[in-house]
Design a protein around this motif. Structure first.
Motif, PDB file in Angstrom:
ATOM      1  N   GLN A 132       0.736  -1.297   0.059  1.00  0.00           N
ATOM      2  CA  GLN A 132       0.041   0.046  -0.063  1.00  0.00           C
ATOM      3  C   GLN A 132       0.774   1.595  -0.212  1.00  0.00           C
ATOM      4  O   GLN A 132       2.084   1.243   0.420  1.00  0.00           O
ATOM      5  N   GLY A 133       0.355   2.412  -0.439  1.00  0.00           N
ATOM      6  CA  GLY A 133       1.115   3.442  -0.414  1.00  0.00           C
ATOM      7  C   GLY A 133       1.683   3.891  -1.555  1.00  0.00           C
ATOM      8  O   GLY A 133       1.528   3.458  -2.617  1.00  0.00           O
ATOM      9  N   ALA A 134       2.854   4.827  -1.396  1.00  0.00           N
ATOM     10  CA  ALA A 134       3.858   5.073  -2.441  1.00  0.00           C
ATOM     11  C   ALA A 134       5.215   5.469  -1.790  1.00  0.00           C
ATOM     12  O   ALA A 134       5.304   5.336  -0.733  1.00  0.00           O
ATOM     13  N   ARG A 135       6.151   5.938  -3.046  1.00  0.00           N
ATOM     14  CA  ARG A 135       7.376   6.117  -2.471  1.00  0.00           C
ATOM     15  C   ARG A 135       7.848   7.650  -2.158  1.00  0.00           C
ATOM     16  O   ARG A 135       8.717   8.038  -1.964  1.00  0.00           O
ATOM     17  N   THR A 136       6.553   8.332  -1.405  1.00  0.00           N
ATOM     18  CA  THR A 136       6.876   9.682  -1.170  1.00  0.00           C
ATOM     19  C   THR A 136       7.628   9.466   0.277  1.00  0.00           C
ATOM     20  O   THR A 136       7.597   8.640   1.016  1.00  0.00           O
ATOM     21  N   PRO A 137       8.351  10.654   0.529  1.00  0.00           N
ATOM     22  CA  PRO A 137       9.284  10.840   1.731  1.00  0.00           C
ATOM     23  C   PRO A 137       8.499  10.256   3.008  1.00  0.00           C
ATOM     24  O   PRO A 137       7.215  10.800   3.275  1.00  0.00           O
ATOM     25  N   GLY A 138       9.203   9.516   3.695  1.00  0.00           N
ATOM     26  CA  GLY A 138       8.261   9.050   4.919  1.00  0.00           C
ATOM     27  C   GLY A 138       8.882   7.429   5.280  1.00  0.00           C
ATOM     28  O   GLY A 138      10.087   7.285   5.056  1.00  0.00           O
ATOM     29  N   TRP A 140       8.256   3.293   5.684  1.00  0.00           N
ATOM     30  CA  TRP A 140       7.492   2.152   5.418  1.00  0.00           C
ATOM     31  C   TRP A 140       7.394   1.199   6.543  1.00  0.00           C
ATOM     32  O   TRP A 140       8.396   0.595   7.078  1.00  0.00           O
ATOM     33  N   LEU A 141       6.160   0.468   6.756  1.00  0.00           N
ATOM     34  CA  LEU A 141       5.977  -0.345   7.724  1.00  0.00           C
ATOM     35  C   LEU A 141       5.830  -1.626   7.280  1.00  0.00           C
ATOM     36  O   LEU A 141       5.042  -2.029   6.276  1.00  0.00           O
ATOM     37  N   GLY A 142       6.310  -2.874   7.898  1.00  0.00           N
ATOM     38  CA  GLY A 142       5.992  -4.194   7.493  1.00  0.00           C
ATOM     39  C   GLY A 142       4.512  -4.349   7.535  1.00  0.00           C
ATOM     40  O   GLY A 142       3.813  -4.212   8.592  1.00  0.00           O
ATOM     41  N   GLY A 161       7.084   9.474  22.800  1.00  0.00           N
ATOM     42  CA  GLY A 161       6.727  10.876  22.294  1.00  0.00           C
ATOM     43  C   GLY A 161       7.440  11.877  21.620  1.00  0.00           C
ATOM     44  O   GLY A 161       6.981  13.014  21.336  1.00  0.00           O
ATOM     45  N   ILE A 162       8.460  11.377  20.855  1.00  0.00           N
ATOM     46  CA  ILE A 162       9.300  12.159  20.141  1.00  0.00           C
ATOM     47  C   ILE A 162       8.581  11.838  18.464  1.00  0.00           C
ATOM     48  O   ILE A 162       8.510  10.496  18.152  1.00  0.00           O
ATOM     49  N   PRO A 163       8.073  12.721  17.886  1.00  0.00           N
ATOM     50  CA  PRO A 163       7.257  12.374  16.453  1.00  0.00           C
ATOM     51  C   PRO A 163       8.181  11.936  15.417  1.00  0.00           C
ATOM     52  O   PRO A 163       9.558  12.302  15.328  1.00  0.00           O
ATOM     53  N   LEU A 164       7.772  10.838  14.541  1.00  0.00           N
ATOM     54  CA  LEU A 164       8.565  10.456  13.732  1.00  0.00           C
ATOM     55  C   LEU A 164       7.796  10.697  12.260  1.00  0.00           C
ATOM     56  O   LEU A 164       6.476  11.100  12.282  1.00  0.00           O
ATOM     57  N   PRO A 165       8.569  10.566  10.880  1.00  0.00           N
ATOM     58  CA  PRO A 165       8.023  10.857   9.932  1.00  0.00           C
ATOM     59  C   PRO A 165       6.666   9.843   9.754  1.00  0.00           C
ATOM     60  O   PRO A 165       6.542   8.731  10.223  1.00  0.00           O
ATOM     61  N   PRO A 166       5.975  10.538   8.940  1.00  0.00           N
ATOM     62  CA  PRO A 166       4.730   9.608   8.636  1.00  0.00           C
ATOM     63  C   PRO A 166       4.904   8.182   7.791  1.00  0.00           C
ATOM     64  O   PRO A 166       5.669   8.160   7.223  1.00  0.00           O
ATOM     65  N   ILE A 167       3.992   7.427   8.128  1.00  0.00           N
ATOM     66  CA  ILE A 167       3.968   6.188   7.307  1.00  0.00           C
ATOM     67  C   ILE A 167       3.543   6.272   5.898  1.00  0.00           C
ATOM     68  O   ILE A 167       2.203   6.730   6.078  1.00  0.00           O
ATOM     69  N   THR A 168       4.142   6.258   5.015  1.00  0.00           N
ATOM     70  CA  THR A 168       3.705   6.369   3.585  1.00  0.00           C
ATOM     71  C   THR A 168       3.570   5.097   2.633  1.00  0.00           C
ATOM     72  O   THR A 168       3.218   5.328   1.491  1.00  0.00           O
ATOM     73  N   GLY A 169       3.839   4.085   3.293  1.00  0.00           N
ATOM     74  CA  GLY A 169       3.868   2.788   2.559  1.00  0.00           C
ATOM     75  C   GLY A 169       3.893   1.733   3.485  1.00  0.00           C
ATOM     76  O   GLY A 169       4.480   1.674   4.695  1.00  0.00           O
ATOM     77  N   ILE A 170       3.067   0.563   3.122  1.00  0.00           N
ATOM     78  CA  ILE A 170       3.242  -0.630   3.815  1.00  0.00           C
ATOM     79  C   ILE A 170       3.815  -1.730   2.936  1.00  0.00           C
ATOM     80  O   ILE A 170       3.546  -1.935   1.776  1.00  0.00           O
ATOM     81  N   TYR A 171       4.895  -2.506   3.496  1.00  0.00           N
ATOM     82  CA  TYR A 171       5.714  -3.347   2.568  1.00  0.00           C
ATOM     83  C   TYR A 171       5.693  -4.646   3.033  1.00  0.00           C
ATOM     84  O   TYR A 171       5.262  -4.919   4.083  1.00  0.00           O
ATOM     85  N   ASP A 200       8.888  -6.115  16.339  1.00  0.00           N
ATOM     86  CA  ASP A 200       7.562  -6.508  15.773  1.00  0.00           C
ATOM     87  C   ASP A 200       7.921  -5.744  14.412  1.00  0.00           C
ATOM     88  O   ASP A 200       7.083  -6.537  13.351  1.00  0.00           O
ATOM     89  N   SER A 201       8.584  -4.867  13.858  1.00  0.00           N
ATOM     90  CA  SER A 201       8.795  -4.612  12.749  1.00  0.00           C
ATOM     91  C   SER A 201       9.924  -3.674  12.188  1.00  0.00           C
ATOM     92  O   SER A 201      10.638  -3.105  13.314  1.00  0.00           O
ATOM     93  N   ILE A 202      10.579  -4.110  11.064  1.00  0.00           N
ATOM     94  CA  ILE A 202      11.648  -3.211  10.558  1.00  0.00           C
ATOM     95  C   ILE A 202      11.002  -2.092   9.866  1.00  0.00           C
ATOM     96  O   ILE A 202      10.114  -2.465   8.887  1.00  0.00           O
ATOM     97  N   VAL A 203      11.214  -1.145  10.311  1.00  0.00           N
ATOM     98  CA  VAL A 203      10.870   0.320   9.782  1.00  0.00           C
ATOM     99  C   VAL A 203      11.591   0.979   8.601  1.00  0.00           C
ATOM    100  O   VAL A 203      12.727   1.315   9.111  1.00  0.00           O
ATOM    101  N   PHE A 204      11.447   0.937   7.360  1.00  0.00           N
ATOM    102  CA  PHE A 204      12.553   1.457   6.424  1.00  0.00           C
ATOM    103  C   PHE A 204      12.177   2.932   6.070  1.00  0.00           C
ATOM    104  O   PHE A 204      10.883   3.350   5.833  1.00  0.00           O
ATOM    105  N   ALA A 205      13.283   3.880   6.052  1.00  0.00           N
ATOM    106  CA  ALA A 205      12.994   5.297   5.571  1.00  0.00           C
ATOM    107  C   ALA A 205      13.100   5.044   4.185  1.00  0.00           C
ATOM    108  O   ALA A 205      13.891   4.408   3.457  1.00  0.00           O
ATOM    109  N   THR A 206      12.232   5.982   3.174  1.00  0.00           N
ATOM    110  CA  THR A 206      12.286   6.117   1.851  1.00  0.00           C
ATOM    111  C   THR A 206      13.660   6.626   1.509  1.00  0.00           C
ATOM    112  O   THR A 206      13.942   6.469   0.219  1.00  0.00           O
TER     113      THR A 206
END
Length: 861
Positions: A132-138, A140-142, A161-171, A200-206
């Motif tokens: 799901q999603g696209a390759r826009t900056p953000g 990707w969640l497993g 409590g520290i904000p992270l970039p938004p989820i832009t894709g599900i891989y 739980d998951s490896i979260v990749f930066a785009t």
């Protein structure tokens, strides 16, 4: 007096048979010499190909990495690598970074997730499957966590409590085993859910900026996994692999010197250990093959040159009157030797060139599945050129020496000289038998000197020549006995069977050609049988050993739910899999099998015997005396006691080998005779399947089955030692095939040389009342006896030698079962069919010479 030399090429056409023999002899000599060089180089290329297939694709070049890398020093390291990469022929480096486990990640208000942030340059996203999603900056969640917790695109996670970039894709999660592109990143990029991985998951930066911003926001001081590598094309030749290794080492040295100058020399561990070892093994494989086939190649080339010397003698005899006249008019030995070169040189050159070209073009047919080095191709051409030069020089020298001795010294006498008679009576078979015995003593210890960590057995060329010398000894002994038998054949009286009597007399009248064809034919068939038997035997041994060791195509260890039937076998594996339990504790391995599924999931085709299903059914019936079992690898010390309180074994049948047990002492028990409590006490269960490992893993993972260990036939054993032996003896088989061609040509040439004699004799016997059919039968008896003797002796000797040698060339004697000779019946049938066809052709040629002979030709004969 230059006319004979100018007209020599045209004069050669007066004897086309001599031209053909000279060209074919040069072709075979150059073919074998070039083939030896190409065979060894292709073995190195095949070894490189094998090593690259089991190595991560970014491990061919240099690798830079360090655990717990300080984040502030990463730009300096990557900058140094980028500055020096292009100078050594490398493209842009691929940087991989993965954090340690980050606890307290929050998605949709739940702050209890454990994640790892990761990023990899260039094609990192291209090698992930976007659901799901696209390759826009953000980020990707497993998909496993996203689907289970309903986390969608657009979610804004946080970490303590520290904000992270938004989820832009599900891989799609990278699961074990990962795709080859992620092979080197398995520690950081893969979640092994089969062993309850805590992440739980490896979260990749785009992109790198997103990753750097997230790391900076979190304030991480170090990166748990830091890795820089290059995705270079896999080398296909040993020279390309060595060049890549040298460039890698040079790049590593330059980067290390650059970082040391900045005071950062201790930051990275840079090396090329994996591929360096692969190149060393490939070089050793090439050297082993070359050293092994070198003696045979030298002998083959020398025999080819000797054949051209024989051609020179035949040419001298045919041109004797002309040579006498030219000598009387003042031409010297060197000039007359040059006349032979002028007449036969062109066909010899053309034949040699054709042999060298054929050796390269047919390399894929007879050689290892690898590419030769360009330098090896030049060396092969050089060997062919040297062989041709020696052949032409030998041609001129033989003629010049004979001219000098006969026309200048007058020392040539009619009949055979003492030296020739001495060579004929010398017991050459005793010398070859001595070499065979010496090779046997070395063969008995073949491979035992292998050092720990060295995957290839140490080479002993004498051990490798043992089979050839045995076949040669038998061939020479057979030829000597045939010579004596033909010498005494004048006592034979079979005039009541005129076809047989004429066949015997024709054989006796041509003892020298007959024994020559017999030796070559026996050696050809025996060498071919030995080479094919040992080469195929090693490859079949690899298949058998890996199948028995694994138990099937793949073995996946699991726990009791699937073994007890609480979790059903996935539908995609139901028709190709079985579940096996394993017990130990009394000295014998006990396998608990399911008779209904075992024969379709295990490697039962490697078990000797035709009624394995019947034996399994036999042990499936309860026995009041104890537990019915199949006994495997029985020894006198084998105890009938079974572990975990099972009743003593009652043997219902014996087998020498069984999947997973091998030939070790063990028992096979049917699960149908065990109670639920006894099955529940089995500590280890395994799924045996003929399906591919990846397919089986995916199916069992989807069913939620725990898989702590997995093994497949491809990864169970190192196949290179088996392949090296196979590649070596494929050259022996090639030598046998070439000798077979020589034997066939020699037989046909011998028939053609005797064309006039056959025509005259045939015409006489036909005039005396013999029917043409009887005359044909007589020629078939003659040629069939010669060919049949060569086939019988060659096949029996070759198969016997191969059967003795195959187990001793086994590079993994520690693993059962021992190597065995493959079924020789297909080879025997092929040889017999070719022999029948050649005899039929030669017989037809002989009879045709009678029917097509002219009266003038018969009068001249």
């Amino acid at each position: 007096m230059t006319k004979p030399w100018r007209a020599a090429p045209k004069a050669a056409l007066s004897s086309p048979l001599t031209l053909v023999v000279a060209a074919v002899t040069a072709l075979l000599a150059c073919f074998l010499g070039s083939a030896a060089v190409l065979q060894a180089s292709a073995a190195g290329g095949a070894a490189v190909r094998y090593q690259t297939g089991i190595t991560c694709p970014d491990s061919y070049g240099p690798m830079f990495g360090k655990g717990n890398m300080p984040v502030r020093d990463i730009p300096a390291v990557t900058g140094a690598i980028q500055r020096h990469a292009a100078a050594h022929g490398f493209g842009a480096p691929v940087v991989g970074q993965f954090t340690n486990v980050l606890r307290g990640a929050e998605f949709n208000g739940d702050p209890h997730y454990k994640i790892r942030l990761g990023y990899r340059d260039q094609a990192g996203l291209d090698n992930l499957t976007l659901r799901q999603g696209a390759r826009t900056p953000g980020l990707w969640l497993g998909n496993v966590v996203a689907d289970a917790e309903h986390i969608g695109v657009g979610t804004k996670p946080s970490l303590q409590g520290i904000p992270l970039p938004p989820i832009t894709g599900i891989y799609g999660d990278l699961l074990d085993p990962p795709p080859r592109w992620w092979c080197s990143q398995q520690s950081g990029a893969v979640i092994d859910r089969l062993v309850d991985d805590p992440i739980d998951s490896i979260v990749f930066a785009t992109d790198r900026k997103t990753f750097d911003d997230a790391i900076q926001a979190i304030g991480l001081p170090t990166m748990q996994y830091f890795h820089v590598s290059f995705y270079e094309p896999a080398p296909t030749t040993l020279s390309a692999a060595e060049d890549l290794l040298q460039r890698s080492q040079d790049l590593v040295a330059d980067v290390r010197a650059d970082l040391t100058a900045q005071g950062l020399g201790s930051l990275i561990a840079a090396d090329v250990p994996t591929f360096q070892r692969s190149v060393q093994i490939s070089r050793q494989a090439q050297d082993n093959v070359f050293v092994s086939i070198l003696p045979l190649a030298l002998i083959s080339v020398l025999v080819g040159c000797a054949g051209l010397g024989t051609v020179a003698l035949q040419w001298y005899q045919r041109r004797h009157p002309q040579l006498r006249l030219l000598s009387a008019r003042g031409s010297g030995p060197a000039a007359l030797g040059g006349l032979a070169v002028a007449e036969l040189g062109l066909p010899i050159l053309l034949g040699g060139a054709a042999g060298a070209v054929a050796a390269r073009l047919l390399l894929g047919v007879y050689g290892p599945p690898g590419s030769p080095d360009p330098a090896a191709e030049l060396r092969a051409a050089g060997v062919a050129a040297v062989t041709l030069a020696v052949s032409l020089a030998l041609l001129a020298l033989v003629v010049a020496v004979r001219v000098h001795r006969e026309f200048e010294l007058g020392r040539i006498r009619r009949g055979r000289s003492k030296q020739v008679r001495l060579l004929a009576y010398f017991p050459w078979e005793l010398a070859t038998a001595g070499m065979a015995w010496l090779g046997w003593t070395r063969l008995a210890h073949y491979g035992t000197t292998s050092r720990l960590g060295n995957p290839l057995p140490q080479v002993d060329p004498l051990a490798l020549t043992y089979p050839v010398f045995v076949v040669l000894t038998v061939g020479l002994l057979t030829a000597r006995l045939a010579w004596l038998a033909l010498h005494a054949s004048h006592r034979a009286r079979f005039w009541s069977r005129p076809a047989l009597q004429l066949a015997i007399r024709r054989l006796a009248g041509a003892r020298a050609p007959v024994t020559g064809v017999l030796v070559i034919g026996t050696l050809a068939i025996g060498t071919l049988a030995t080479g094919i038997g040992i080469a195929d035997g090693q490859e079949e041994a690899l298949d058998t050993k890996s199948a028995i060791f694994v138990g099937s195509n793949a073995r996946l260890d699991t726990d009791s739910p699937i073994g007890m039937g609480q979790v059903p076998m996935p539908a995609s594996l139901a028709g190709t899999s079985t579940v096996v339990g394993e017990l130990t504790g009394t000295g014998s391995v006990v396998l608990v099998v399911d008779p209904a599924t075992f024969t379709r999931g295990a490697a039962v085709d490697r078990v000797p015997g035709d009624d394995l299903a019947g034996l399994l059914e036999k042990i499936s019936r309860p026995d009041p005396r104890g537990t019915p079992v199949l006994r495997v690898g029985h020894t006198a010390k084998q105890d009938a006691r079974l572990p975990d309180g099972l009743p003593d074994a009652v043997v219902a049948g014996d087998l020498p080998v069984f999947p997973m047990i091998g030939t070790s002492p063990g028992y096979v028990v049917s699960r149908t005779v065990l109670s639920h409590a006894q099955l529940d006490g089995i500590p280890k269960w395994s799924v045996l399947t003929t399906a591919p490992m990846a397919e089986a893993t995916a199916a069992l993972r989807a069913a939620g089955v725990y898989l702590p260990n997995r093994i497949s036939r491809e990864s169970a054993l190192d196949g290179l030692p088996f392949f090296v032996v196979s590649w070596t003896f494929s050259f022996v088989a090639l030598l046998g095939a070439v000798l077979g061609v020589v034997a066939i040509l020699a037989l046909l040439v011998a028939v053609e040389v005797r064309r006039r004699q056959n025509a005259l004799a045939g015409a006489l016997v036909l005039r005396m009342g013999m029917r043409p059919r009887t005359l044909l039968a007589s020629h078939l008896m003659e040629l069939g006896a010669l060919s049949g003797l060569a086939i019988v002796v060659g096949v029996v000797c070759g198969v016997s030698v191969a059967g003795l040698s195959v187990p001793r060339f086994d590079p993994a004697t520690f693993l059962a079962p021992r190597s065995e000779l493959p079924d020789p019946l297909p080879f025997v049938l092929t040889v017999v069919a070719i022999g029948v066809a050649v005899v039929a052709l030669a017989g037809w040629i002989a009879v045709r010479s009678v029917r097509t002979a002219r009266t003038a030709e018969l009068i001249r004969a």
